[in-house]
Design an enzyme around this catalytic site. Structure first.
Site, PDB file in Angstrom:
ATOM      1  N   GLY A 129     -60.813 -45.609 -14.434  1.00 40.92           N
ATOM      2  CA  GLY A 129     -59.510 -45.554 -15.111  1.00 40.92           C
ATOM      3  C   GLY A 129     -59.558 -44.633 -16.313  1.00 40.92           C
ATOM      4  CE1 TYR A 130     -63.874 -42.892 -17.835  1.00 40.18           C
ATOM      5  CE2 TYR A 130     -64.142 -40.536 -18.061  1.00 40.18           C
ATOM      6  CZ  TYR A 130     -64.656 -41.802 -18.149  1.00 40.18           C
ATOM      7  OH  TYR A 130     -65.967 -41.976 -18.545  1.00 40.18           O
ATOM      8  CB  THR A 163     -60.357 -42.396  -6.344  1.00 41.06           C
ATOM      9  OG1 THR A 163     -59.838 -41.126  -6.716  1.00 41.06           O
ATOM     10  CG2 THR A 163     -60.882 -42.352  -4.915  1.00 41.06           C
ATOM     11  CD  GLU A 251     -65.672 -37.875 -12.318  1.00 38.19           C
ATOM     12  OE1 GLU A 251     -65.514 -38.195 -13.514  1.00 38.19           O
ATOM     13  OE2 GLU A 251     -64.745 -37.880 -11.483  1.00 38.19           O
TER      14      GLU A 251
HETATM   15  C1  LIG Z   1     -57.253 -36.813  -5.474  1.00 39.84           C
HETATM   16  C2  LIG Z   1     -57.508 -37.077  -6.925  1.00 39.84           C
HETATM   17  C3  LIG Z   1     -58.334 -38.132  -7.259  1.00 39.84           C
HETATM   18  C4  LIG Z   1     -58.536 -38.441  -8.600  1.00 39.84           C
HETATM   19  N1  LIG Z   1     -59.264 -39.559  -8.919  1.00 39.84           N
HETATM   20  C5  LIG Z   1     -59.321 -39.968 -10.211  1.00 39.84           C
HETATM   21  C6  LIG Z   1     -59.925 -41.223 -10.548  1.00 39.84           C
HETATM   22  O1  LIG Z   1     -60.445 -41.944  -9.691  1.00 39.84           O
HETATM   23  N2  LIG Z   1     -59.901 -41.605 -11.837  1.00 39.84           N
HETATM   24  C7  LIG Z   1     -59.356 -40.838 -12.821  1.00 39.84           C
HETATM   25  O2  LIG Z   1     -59.396 -41.250 -13.969  1.00 39.84           O
HETATM   26  N3  LIG Z   1     -58.782 -39.648 -12.537  1.00 39.84           N
HETATM   27  C8  LIG Z   1     -58.749 -39.197 -11.252  1.00 39.84           C
HETATM   28  N4  LIG Z   1     -58.141 -38.007 -10.941  1.00 39.84           N
HETATM   29  C9  LIG Z   1     -57.462 -37.267 -12.014  1.00 39.84           C
HETATM   30  C10 LIG Z   1     -58.109 -35.954 -12.370  1.00 39.84           C
HETATM   31  O3  LIG Z   1     -59.237 -36.150 -13.156  1.00 39.84           O
HETATM   32  C11 LIG Z   1     -57.031 -35.113 -13.092  1.00 39.84           C
HETATM   33  O4  LIG Z   1     -56.043 -34.798 -12.126  1.00 39.84           O
HETATM   34  C12 LIG Z   1     -57.616 -33.857 -13.677  1.00 39.84           C
HETATM   35  O5  LIG Z   1     -58.390 -34.164 -14.798  1.00 39.84           O
HETATM   36  C13 LIG Z   1     -56.506 -32.856 -14.080  1.00 39.84           C
HETATM   37  O6  LIG Z   1     -55.574 -33.452 -14.910  1.00 39.84           O
HETATM   38  P1  LIG Z   1     -54.000 -33.393 -14.609  1.00 39.84           P
HETATM   39  O7  LIG Z   1     -53.769 -33.807 -13.200  1.00 39.84           O
HETATM   40  O8  LIG Z   1     -53.296 -34.137 -15.679  1.00 39.84           O
HETATM   41  O9  LIG Z   1     -53.626 -31.848 -14.689  1.00 39.84           O
HETATM   42  P2  LIG Z   1     -53.467 -30.988 -16.015  1.00 39.84           P
HETATM   43  O10 LIG Z   1     -54.502 -31.369 -16.998  1.00 39.84           O
HETATM   44  O11 LIG Z   1     -52.034 -31.078 -16.450  1.00 39.84           O
HETATM   45  O12 LIG Z   1     -53.779 -29.533 -15.484  1.00 39.84           O
HETATM   46  C14 LIG Z   1     -52.815 -28.723 -14.810  1.00 39.84           C
HETATM   47  C15 LIG Z   1     -53.408 -27.345 -14.607  1.00 39.84           C
HETATM   48  O13 LIG Z   1     -53.667 -26.730 -15.886  1.00 39.84           O
HETATM   49  C16 LIG Z   1     -55.038 -26.326 -15.988  1.00 39.84           C
HETATM   50  N5  LIG Z   1     -55.524 -26.559 -17.344  1.00 39.84           N
HETATM   51  C17 LIG Z   1     -55.356 -27.683 -18.084  1.00 39.84           C
HETATM   52  N6  LIG Z   1     -55.944 -27.544 -19.285  1.00 39.84           N
HETATM   53  C18 LIG Z   1     -56.513 -26.309 -19.304  1.00 39.84           C
HETATM   54  C19 LIG Z   1     -57.264 -25.596 -20.261  1.00 39.84           C
HETATM   55  N7  LIG Z   1     -57.578 -26.121 -21.450  1.00 39.84           N
HETATM   56  N8  LIG Z   1     -57.700 -24.346 -19.933  1.00 39.84           N
HETATM   57  C20 LIG Z   1     -57.419 -23.793 -18.722  1.00 39.84           C
HETATM   58  N9  LIG Z   1     -56.675 -24.442 -17.771  1.00 39.84           N
HETATM   59  C21 LIG Z   1     -56.234 -25.679 -18.056  1.00 39.84           C
HETATM   60  C22 LIG Z   1     -55.781 -27.220 -14.994  1.00 39.84           C
HETATM   61  O14 LIG Z   1     -56.965 -26.589 -14.554  1.00 39.84           O
HETATM   62  C23 LIG Z   1     -54.758 -27.366 -13.888  1.00 39.84           C
HETATM   63  O15 LIG Z   1     -54.826 -26.249 -13.022  1.00 39.84           O
HETATM   64  C24 LIG Z   1     -57.962 -37.634  -9.616  1.00 39.84           C
HETATM   65  C25 LIG Z   1     -57.181 -36.527  -9.262  1.00 39.84           C
HETATM   66  C26 LIG Z   1     -56.957 -36.247  -7.934  1.00 39.84           C
HETATM   67  C27 LIG Z   1     -56.080 -35.071  -7.593  1.00 39.84           C
END
Ligand SMILES: Cc1cc2nc3c(=O)[nH]c(=O)nc-3n(C[C@H](O)[C@H](O)[C@H](O)COP(=O)(O)OP(=O)(O)OC[C@H]3O[C@@H](n4cnc5c(N)ncnc54)[C@H](O)[C@@H]3O)c2cc1C
Length: 404
Positions: A129-130, A163, A251
């Site tokens: 839960g991050y 997940t 991770e």
């Molecule tokens: C299938 C799936 C399973 C997942 N499972 C888990 C889980 O079990 N537990 C959990 O806690 N999370 C989980 N996640 C979440 C995952 O960690 C986040 O989706 C990820 O950290 C990206 O965050 P966001 O979706 O908010 O996108 P955003 O942070 O909004 O990013 C959007 C876009 O902007 C880019 N971006 C953002 N910041 C920067 C920067 N500083 N410099 C350059 N580019 C940038 C990113 O690369 C991306 O392309 C999962 C995600 C998916 C898709």
């Protein structure tokens, strides 16, 4: 440099291969082979994990005192190779590879005693839960709040993309316990019982076509006045960011990509033999062969890097920023394989959705396993997003390794 396994290592490889061949239930291998992401149902995952636990092979990376195998890095790599070769599903990394090392380093004695044996025996599964809406890459902005009331916290808020939250017994969870000072300084790391009253789990369906209840992968999790005992906080209050970052290294670096990439590459090669380019197999097309050669070189490079990485890493060590390279390149090349597979099957990749349940009796068109190709392609888009996107990994590397 001689990279071939020596006689002792070859004997170990045979031992592992033979044991897996006898003990992995065929239905587990079949479900993993046919799944979009080498994940299987909870029942089959537990069935397989319990067999491995019985043999003492479920947690090879743990120190021996907690139930690890005591294997050296080559043996661990061989184990990963053989697991991939036999179509083993991914094991529960949230439990084995993420929360466990944090508990070993920062957990109380009571926490170690309560949680580690249950993971090692495959009796409890965890989720992470991050992420929250608006707090993914910018994780420190998270808002799920935990307020202290005597000997427990009251948690309110929402997690997203969680997940396996729909089957997990426990969640390791980042919560905000203070709004004072820097954002990172007000976060705590809680262990939350997923059966606690006030928790609601809703599925999110991905672009890969999975809409079957319990077969989906990710969820939203809502917390309404969830009571969590203070004894379930890892380490100090407001110091959770330190533990969260430590976990992220595991991770990102906890996965040996090479063996699975190699396996997927072999599958791609077979697929190209079976698909026609005009009247000849696609595998004979010069342009295709060029792409395959380039891909194979990338896999060689990843495998070499991983061998160096794992041979430098002692049991129980945190992988450090090198983990970002492994995660980034492993997932990007994995995606390339799925892209080439889509190219290979062409139109046969299109009508995938109806066919995609493992138990479906709908007959695919275009030959065996063609129906796996598009779902895998869509599913694998996630790998360069979760665990820190490729862009974020490049930022980490620029800072930590290049000093930019
Ligand atoms: C299938 C799936 C399973 C997942 N499972 C888990 C889980 O079990 N537990 C959990 O806690 N999370 C989980 N996640 C979440 C995952 O960690 C986040 O989706 C990820 O950290 C990206 O965050 P966001 O979706 O908010 O996108 P955003 O942070 O909004 O990013 C959007 C876009 O902007 C880019 N971006 C953002 N910041 C920067 C920067 N500083 N410099 C350059 N580019 C940038 C990113 O690369 C991306 O392309 C999962 C995600 C998916 C898709």
């Amino acid at each position: 440099m001689d990279l071939a396994f020596n006689a002792e290592e070859l004997a170990f490889q045979t031992e592992v291969r033979d044991w897996i061949a006898v003990n992995m239930p065929p239905e587990v291998a079949e479900e993993s082979r046919r799944s979009r992401s080498s994940h299987v149902s909870k029942e089959r995952l537990l069935q397989w994990q319990k067999k491995l636990a019985g043999k003492g092979w479920l947690c090879p990376n743990w120190p021996k005192e907690h139930g690890g195998t005591g294997w050296n890095s080559t043996q661990k790599f061989i184990f990963e190779m053989e697991m991939a070769r036999a179509d083993s599903p991914y094991l529960s990394s949230f439990s084995i590879k993420m929360v466990a090392p944090v508990l070993m380093k920062y957990g109380s004695e009571a926490q170690k005693k309560r949680f580690l044996p249950k993971i090692a025996a495959a009796e409890e599964l965890w989720c992470q839960g991050y992420s929250e809406p608006g707090s993914g890459s910018d994780l420190a902005s998270l808002r799920t709040r935990a307020e202290r009331h005597g000997d427990h916290y009251i948690v309110n808020g929402q997690k997203i993309w969680t997940t396996n939250a729909h089957w997990a017994d426990w969640m390791f969870c980042l919560v905000r316990t203070s709004n004072e000072g820097k954002r990172q300084e007000g976060i705590s790391f809680l262990l939350i019982d997923m059966k606690a009253p006030g928790i609601k789990v809703d599925p999110i369906y991905l672009a890969d076509g999975t809409r079957t209840p319990m077969r989906h992968e990710v969820n939203q999790v809502f917390f309404t006045d969830v009571k969590v005992p203070v004894e379930n906080r890892v380490g100090e209050e407001n110091k959770g960011w330190t533990y969260a970052k430590y976990l992220l290294e595991f991770e990102r670096g906890g996965q040996a990509h090479g063996p699975r990439l190699r396996k997927a590459f072999r599958h791609l090669r077979e697929l190209a033999h079976s698909q026609l380019d005009g009247s000849e197999p696609l595998s004979g097309n010069a342009h295709w062969r060029e792409k395959m050669a380039a891909l194979e070189m990338e896999i060689d490079a990843i495998e070499m890097n991983e061998l160096i990485f794992y041979s430098n890493l002692k049991t129980g060590d945190a992988p450090g920023s090198m983990a970002s390279i492994v995660k980034m390149r492993g997932t990007e090349v994995g995606q390339k394989i799925t892209e080439l597979a889509v190219e290979a099957v062409g139109w046969y990749g299109a009508p995938f959705t109806e066919l995609r349940n493992v138990d479906s009796n709908v007959v695919p068109v275009g030959g065996a396993y063609v129906d796996d190709v598009a779902p895998r392609y869509f599913n694998q888009r996630k790998t360069t997003i979760y665990g820190g996107s490729s862009e974020v990994q490049r930022n980490v590397l620029a800072k930590a390794m290049l000093g930019l």
